[in-house]
Design a protein around this motif. Structure first.
Motif, mmCIF file in Angstrom:
data_model
loop_
_atom_site.group_PDB
_atom_site.id
_atom_site.type_symbol
_atom_site.label_atom_id
_atom_site.label_comp_id
_atom_site.label_asym_id
_atom_site.label_seq_id
_atom_site.Cartn_x
_atom_site.Cartn_y
_atom_site.Cartn_z
ATOM 1 N N LEU A 28 0.830 -1.205 0.000
ATOM 2 C CA LEU A 28 0.000 0.000 0.000
ATOM 3 C C LEU A 28 0.866 1.255 0.000
ATOM 4 C CD1 LEU A 28 -2.850 -1.016 2.482
ATOM 5 C CD2 LEU A 28 -2.983 -0.825 -0.017
ATOM 6 N N ARG A 29 1.979 1.226 0.720
ATOM 7 C CA ARG A 29 2.882 2.380 0.709
ATOM 8 C C ARG A 29 3.465 2.607 -0.681
ATOM 9 N NH1 ARG A 29 6.555 1.881 6.258
ATOM 10 N NH2 ARG A 29 4.925 2.578 7.708
ATOM 11 N N ILE A 30 3.911 1.527 -1.310
ATOM 12 C CA ILE A 30 4.472 1.648 -2.658
ATOM 13 C C ILE A 30 3.426 2.175 -3.632
ATOM 14 C CG2 ILE A 30 5.338 0.295 -4.616
ATOM 15 C CD1 ILE A 30 6.801 -1.461 -2.569
ATOM 16 N N LEU A 31 2.207 1.659 -3.520
ATOM 17 C CA LEU A 31 1.137 2.129 -4.396
ATOM 18 C C LEU A 31 0.810 3.592 -4.126
ATOM 19 C CD1 LEU A 31 -0.877 1.332 -6.594
ATOM 20 C CD2 LEU A 31 -2.474 0.647 -4.776
ATOM 21 N N GLY A 32 0.802 3.978 -2.854
ATOM 22 C CA GLY A 32 0.546 5.376 -2.527
ATOM 23 C C GLY A 32 1.616 6.307 -3.073
ATOM 24 N N VAL A 33 2.882 5.882 -2.980
ATOM 25 C CA VAL A 33 3.970 6.683 -3.546
ATOM 26 C C VAL A 33 3.821 6.797 -5.056
ATOM 27 C CG1 VAL A 33 6.470 6.749 -3.923
ATOM 28 C CG2 VAL A 33 5.563 6.136 -1.675
ATOM 29 N N ALA A 34 3.445 5.709 -5.716
ATOM 30 C CA ALA A 34 3.256 5.739 -7.170
ATOM 31 C C ALA A 34 2.153 6.720 -7.558
ATOM 32 C CB ALA A 34 2.916 4.339 -7.675
ATOM 33 N N VAL A 35 1.047 6.703 -6.830
ATOM 34 C CA VAL A 35 -0.058 7.627 -7.124
ATOM 35 C C VAL A 35 0.376 9.065 -6.893
ATOM 36 C CG1 VAL A 35 -2.368 8.330 -6.416
ATOM 37 C CG2 VAL A 35 -1.836 5.900 -6.653
ATOM 38 N N ALA A 36 1.090 9.319 -5.773
ATOM 39 C CA ALA A 36 1.551 10.672 -5.483
ATOM 40 C C ALA A 36 2.541 11.159 -6.538
ATOM 41 C CB ALA A 36 2.186 10.719 -4.095
ATOM 42 N N TYR A 37 3.461 10.285 -6.945
ATOM 43 C CA TYR A 37 4.433 10.660 -7.981
ATOM 44 C C TYR A 37 3.726 10.990 -9.289
ATOM 45 C CZ TYR A 37 8.766 10.542 -10.706
ATOM 46 O OH TYR A 37 9.823 10.884 -11.509
ATOM 47 N N TYR A 38 2.758 10.166 -9.658
ATOM 48 C CA TYR A 38 2.026 10.392 -10.903
ATOM 49 C C TYR A 38 1.230 11.700 -10.824
ATOM 50 C CZ TYR A 38 -1.471 9.816 -14.574
ATOM 51 O OH TYR A 38 -2.286 10.017 -15.657
ATOM 52 N N ALA A 39 0.607 11.975 -9.672
ATOM 53 C CA ALA A 39 -0.131 13.229 -9.514
ATOM 54 C C ALA A 39 0.804 14.429 -9.649
ATOM 55 C CB ALA A 39 -0.836 13.248 -8.160
ATOM 56 N N SER A 63 7.249 15.942 -8.762
ATOM 57 C CA SER A 63 7.436 14.520 -8.468
ATOM 58 C C SER A 63 8.760 14.225 -7.770
ATOM 59 C CB SER A 63 7.345 13.712 -9.763
ATOM 60 O OG SER A 63 6.048 13.799 -10.319
ATOM 61 N N THR A 64 9.812 14.949 -8.112
ATOM 62 C CA THR A 64 11.094 14.692 -7.442
ATOM 63 C C THR A 64 11.024 15.085 -5.968
ATOM 64 O OG1 THR A 64 11.883 16.854 -8.209
ATOM 65 C CG2 THR A 64 12.456 14.933 -9.529
ATOM 66 N N GLY A 65 10.370 16.200 -5.694
ATOM 67 C CA GLY A 65 10.192 16.590 -4.298
ATOM 68 C C GLY A 65 9.339 15.600 -3.531
ATOM 69 N N ILE A 66 8.293 15.084 -4.176
ATOM 70 C CA ILE A 66 7.443 14.072 -3.552
ATOM 71 C C ILE A 66 8.249 12.804 -3.283
ATOM 72 C CG2 ILE A 66 5.453 12.568 -3.944
ATOM 73 C CD1 ILE A 66 4.206 14.888 -5.549
ATOM 74 N N ALA A 67 9.067 12.399 -4.261
ATOM 75 C CA ALA A 67 9.854 11.176 -4.105
ATOM 76 C C ALA A 67 10.845 11.287 -2.952
ATOM 77 C CB ALA A 67 10.583 10.863 -5.410
ATOM 78 N N VAL A 68 11.584 12.390 -2.876
ATOM 79 C CA VAL A 68 12.560 12.560 -1.800
ATOM 80 C C VAL A 68 11.867 12.601 -0.440
ATOM 81 C CG1 VAL A 68 14.294 14.123 -0.836
ATOM 82 C CG2 VAL A 68 14.248 13.691 -3.298
ATOM 83 N N THR A 69 10.724 13.277 -0.375
ATOM 84 C CA THR A 69 9.972 13.331 0.885
ATOM 85 C C THR A 69 9.522 11.942 1.317
ATOM 86 O OG1 THR A 69 9.171 15.545 0.313
ATOM 87 C CG2 THR A 69 8.002 14.368 2.049
ATOM 88 N N CYS A 70 8.979 11.168 0.391
ATOM 89 C CA CYS A 70 8.522 9.811 0.720
ATOM 90 C C CYS A 70 9.678 8.923 1.166
ATOM 91 C CB CYS A 70 7.818 9.191 -0.487
ATOM 92 S SG CYS A 70 6.227 9.955 -0.898
ATOM 93 N N LEU A 71 10.832 9.083 0.556
ATOM 94 C CA LEU A 71 11.996 8.292 0.961
ATOM 95 C C LEU A 71 12.391 8.596 2.401
ATOM 96 C CD1 LEU A 71 14.118 8.513 -2.310
ATOM 97 C CD2 LEU A 71 13.175 6.421 -1.315
ATOM 98 N N GLY A 77 12.943 1.550 0.999
ATOM 99 C CA GLY A 77 12.209 0.411 0.465
ATOM 100 C C GLY A 77 11.034 0.760 -0.417
ATOM 101 N N ILE A 78 10.644 2.035 -0.450
ATOM 102 C CA ILE A 78 9.493 2.422 -1.293
ATOM 103 C C ILE A 78 9.921 2.844 -2.700
ATOM 104 C CG2 ILE A 78 8.013 3.035 0.626
ATOM 105 C CD1 ILE A 78 9.700 5.801 -1.306
ATOM 106 N N TRP A 79 11.197 2.619 -3.049
ATOM 107 C CA TRP A 79 11.666 3.060 -4.367
ATOM 108 C C TRP A 79 10.870 2.455 -5.528
ATOM 109 C CZ3 TRP A 79 13.206 -0.317 -8.071
ATOM 110 C CH2 TRP A 79 13.604 -1.594 -7.664
#
Length: 344
Positions: A28-39, A63-71, A77-79
């Motif tokens: 669910l975390r990985i899917l949430g990150v994917a949705v946030a990155y796509y948004a 998306s890059t800011g979202i990715a770094v924040t999620c990491l 592990g959410i890469w």
């Protein structure tokens, strides 16, 4: 024996259910990150300054800011969520090609490398030290995003879909990814730390900052290029008085306003070529992000130092108060003896 076997079976079932729950949470975390990155990618392509077939390159790529924040919030592990979100975005643009894996690799490796570099130097997500702001600028944004810009633009060259030239596209890609980290990451980290109820003792000054920002920022950006930096006093005011809570949202607002004007070639960006607009945007967004992060970090660090000094003084005062009665009791007999000797 039957009881022991039942106990082992029960423990196995519990362990299996815990493992399934852990995998479900990770998925669910990985899917949430994917949705946030796509948004974030969809937002970044709404007003792109550079558009090439098969890719949208924007001077602000959330998306890059979202990715770094999620990491930082959920770990490395959410890469796969970053890769999956980038894949969703590529699929919506054009059919996948032989260079798509390279683009996905660049989109994934850039924020991951930024995260690892920042972890290496002890970066703290509170951004309450000057070293944290400097690290986010130079390691998280400018250095880490070289990977995605170089790999992505190189893949477009290999695929023959680069009609505007290598360096304008590379510059736009790098600037957009870097600004995504510099402007979006502090804002998201701030939002994640908000706790209710909010302080209400500074609403008057906060409202004044918001009004000044709404009035001055569009005026400065829509005028000539020589007046575009009029909003910096407001940005410094917000950073000095409210630290990251005031400077991060305003810096993001300034960047969005500037991008909207640059995409239409209006205001301060009128009558300029594509490369000139990209360079101007990079300088403007970089100056805004640097001012926002560094001023807020310096003020926060000084406040924390003063708070620690006050706490140390309070602790010392408590120790003195506890020791004072005992010391006075030690000297009272001596004072009594001296008084008797004087009377004698």
């Amino acid at each position: 024996m039957a009881g022991a076997d039942d106990g082992h079976c029960l423990m196995a079932v519990v362990a299996c259910s815990e493992k399934i729950r852990g995998l479900s949470v990770a998925f669910l975390r990985i899917l949430g990150v994917a949705v946030a990155y796509y948004a974030g990618a969809r937002i970044g392509t709404m007003e792109g300054v550079v558009r090439v077939q098969g890719a949208d390159v924007s001077p602000l790529w959330p998306s890059t800011g979202i990715a770094v924040t999620c990491l930082f919030l959920m770990g490395a592990g959410i890469w796969p969520g970053i890769t999956l979100g980038a894949l969703f975005h590529l699929v919506t643009l054009d059919p996948l090609t032989v260079v798509s894996p390279g683009v996905l690799a660049g989109c994934t490796l850039a924020p991951l490398c930024s995260y690892l570099l920042l972890r290496r130097v002890g970066f703290r997500i509170e951004l309450d030290r000057l070293r944290d702001g400097v690290a986010l600028v130079f390691l998280g944004a400018l250095a880490g995003m070289l990977i995605s810009a170089t790999v992505g633009t190189g893949m477009l060259v290999i695929n023959g879909k680069l009609p505007v030239g290598f360096w304008p596209t590379w510059l736009a890609w790098w600037a957009g990814d870097a600004m995504g980290v510099l402007l979006v990451t502090p804002f998201l980290l701030l939002v994640c730390r908000i706790r209710l109820p909010l302080r209400t003792d500074r609403w008057v000054e906060g409202t004044a900052v918001v009004v000044a920002a709404v009035v001055i920022t569009p005026l400065a950006i829509q005028m000539s290029l020589t007046l575009i930096f009029l909003f910096f006093p407001v940005l410094i005011w917000a950073a000095l008085r409210f630290q990251l809570a005031g400077s991060a949202p305003y810096a993001l607002f300034v960047s969005v306003m500037a991008i909207l004007e640059a995409s239409k070639s209006d205001g301060a960006f009128a009558h300029h070529s594509l490369t000139e607009r990209l360079v101007s945007l990079q300088v403007l967004n970089g100056s805004v992000a640097l001012t926002s992060l560094l001023v807020a970090a310096v003020v926060t660090e000084q406040k924390n130092i003063r708070l620690k000094i006050e706490q140390a003084c309070d602790a010392l005062a408590e120790v003195v108060e506890r020791l004072a009665p005992a010391e006075m009791a030690r000297f009272r007999p001596l004072e009594g003896a001296e008084g008797e000797e004087e009377r004698g």
